[in-house]
Design a protein around this motif. Structure first.
Motif, mmCIF file in Angstrom:
data_model
loop_
_atom_site.group_PDB
_atom_site.id
_atom_site.type_symbol
_atom_site.label_atom_id
_atom_site.label_comp_id
_atom_site.label_asym_id
_atom_site.label_seq_id
_atom_site.Cartn_x
_atom_site.Cartn_y
_atom_site.Cartn_z
ATOM 1 N N UNK A 169 32.426 -4.059 -50.558
ATOM 2 C CA UNK A 169 32.334 -4.762 -49.272
ATOM 3 C C UNK A 169 31.019 -4.393 -48.591
ATOM 4 N N UNK A 170 30.695 -3.110 -48.641
ATOM 5 C CA UNK A 170 29.460 -2.638 -48.002
ATOM 6 C C UNK A 170 28.240 -3.341 -48.599
ATOM 7 N N UNK A 171 28.207 -3.419 -49.929
ATOM 8 C CA UNK A 171 27.049 -4.015 -50.607
ATOM 9 C C UNK A 171 26.928 -5.511 -50.300
ATOM 10 N N UNK A 172 28.066 -6.176 -50.140
ATOM 11 C CA UNK A 172 28.046 -7.590 -49.759
ATOM 12 C C UNK A 172 27.386 -7.761 -48.392
ATOM 13 N N UNK A 241 39.021 4.858 -36.466
ATOM 14 C CA UNK A 241 38.844 4.372 -37.846
ATOM 15 C C UNK A 241 37.537 4.879 -38.459
ATOM 16 N N UNK A 242 36.555 5.176 -37.637
ATOM 17 C CA UNK A 242 35.246 5.610 -38.140
ATOM 18 C C UNK A 242 34.360 4.448 -38.562
ATOM 19 N N UNK A 266 41.889 -3.769 -47.256
ATOM 20 C CA UNK A 266 41.932 -2.300 -47.299
ATOM 21 C C UNK A 266 40.978 -1.647 -46.296
ATOM 22 N N UNK A 267 40.027 -2.414 -45.816
ATOM 23 C CA UNK A 267 39.023 -1.832 -44.907
ATOM 24 C C UNK A 267 39.537 -1.933 -43.474
#
Ligand code: IPD
Ligand code: CA
Ligand code: CA
Length: 269
Positions: A169-172, A241-242, A266-267
């Motif tokens: 997800x981060x890379x997207x 959540x951070x 999940x995020x």
């Protein structure tokens, strides 16, 4: 200046003496690995002890949440005040002699951020804010940038480096921002990244998996300088959540949109 903020300045300067002295001699640093890619040095611990000593001296009854020593209650438990301390934000940079790290101290009252300080010990840049009283850099008022469009924005982030569950997800998100902003920076101190949003050097920011001490002071700096901060749903659970998104009012919503487009169930927000 609010009396508590005065004490925070004193504590941060005390920590900076320890940090700056040690920065001249990093080959001799004693480094311990807390978990994968998570380091602590004797400098983190000594700086935290110095900060706590100054704060406790002035306000013995206040609770403390500090990165290296955890949570402690003030004398006569149940204080409505809590210090939130990161004695050295950017330890990996510090260990490598990469000149980007900071001291971060916040004071919360009844769970709400009330006073904030982020100190770049190398550049002697002291960012401070008091709730309702604005944000300052070395006592000069700061505001978020006037940036309106994502394509003109310089956006900060922190790469996942410990937990890789959300790396896809981060890379997207990273790919989208690479193509849609004027640049991305990963400087290595989340507290300073947020302070940079507050003073207009960055126009937006996102990161997953931060801890309260990485964000607390920076969040108040941003809201007191006219910016916006939220969790990944635009709500206010980021301290829990951070996962955090921040920016100028216009850039914030565009950053949030990009992040939201890549969110998996999940995020957490
Ligand atoms: C880290 C820094 C870094 C961020 C990490 C934090 P530390 O703090 O803020 O920029 O990406 O998530 O843990 O460990 O150097 O205090
Ligand atoms: Ca940190
Ligand atoms: Ca730290």
């Amino acid at each position: 200046m609010h009396p508590a903020l005065n004490i925070m300045v004193k504590a941060a300067r005390r920590a900076s003496q320890i940090i700056n002295r040690a920065s001249h001699d990093i080959e001799h640093l004693k480094i311990t690995i807390k978990q994968q890619s998570d380091f602590v040095t004797e400098v983190d611990k000594a700086a935290e002890a110095a900060i706590i000593e100054v704060l406790r001296d002035a306000y013995p009854g206040y609770g403390i949440l500090a990165e290296e020593s955890g949570q402690s209650l003030g004398e006569g438990t149940g204080s409505e005040y809590q210090w939130i301390i990161d004695p050295l934000d950017g330890t990996t940079n510090f260990i490598h002699g990469f000149p980007q790290y900071s001291v971060s101290i916040a004071l919360a009252y009844k769970g709400q951020l009330n006073q904030a300080l982020v100190y770049d010990t190398l550049r002697n840049e002291m960012f401070t804010a008091s709730k309702g009283g604005g944000a300052f850099l070395n006592e000069r008022r700061i505001r978020v940038s006037k940036c309106l469009k994502l394509e003109d924005a310089l956006v900060g982030t922190g790469f996942p480096f410990r937990i890789f569950e959300h790396v896809d997800a981060y890379m997207g998100i990273f790919k989208d921002f690479t193509q849609r902003t004027s640049g991305i920076r990963r400087a290595g101190s989340a507290a300073l990244d947020l302070a940079y949003v507050a003073c207009g050097r960055l126009d937006g920011f996102w990161e997953f998996g931060l801890m309260p001490w990485d964000m607390a002071a920076g969040c108040l700096l941003i809201s007191e300088s006219g910016g916006l901060v939220s969790d990944l749903s635009g709500g206010d659970n980021h301290m829990t959540t951070g996962n955090i998104v921040a920016g100028t009012p216009k850039i914030f919503s565009q950053v949030l949109q990009v992040v939201d487009a890549h969110r998996t169930p999940a995020l957490a927000a």
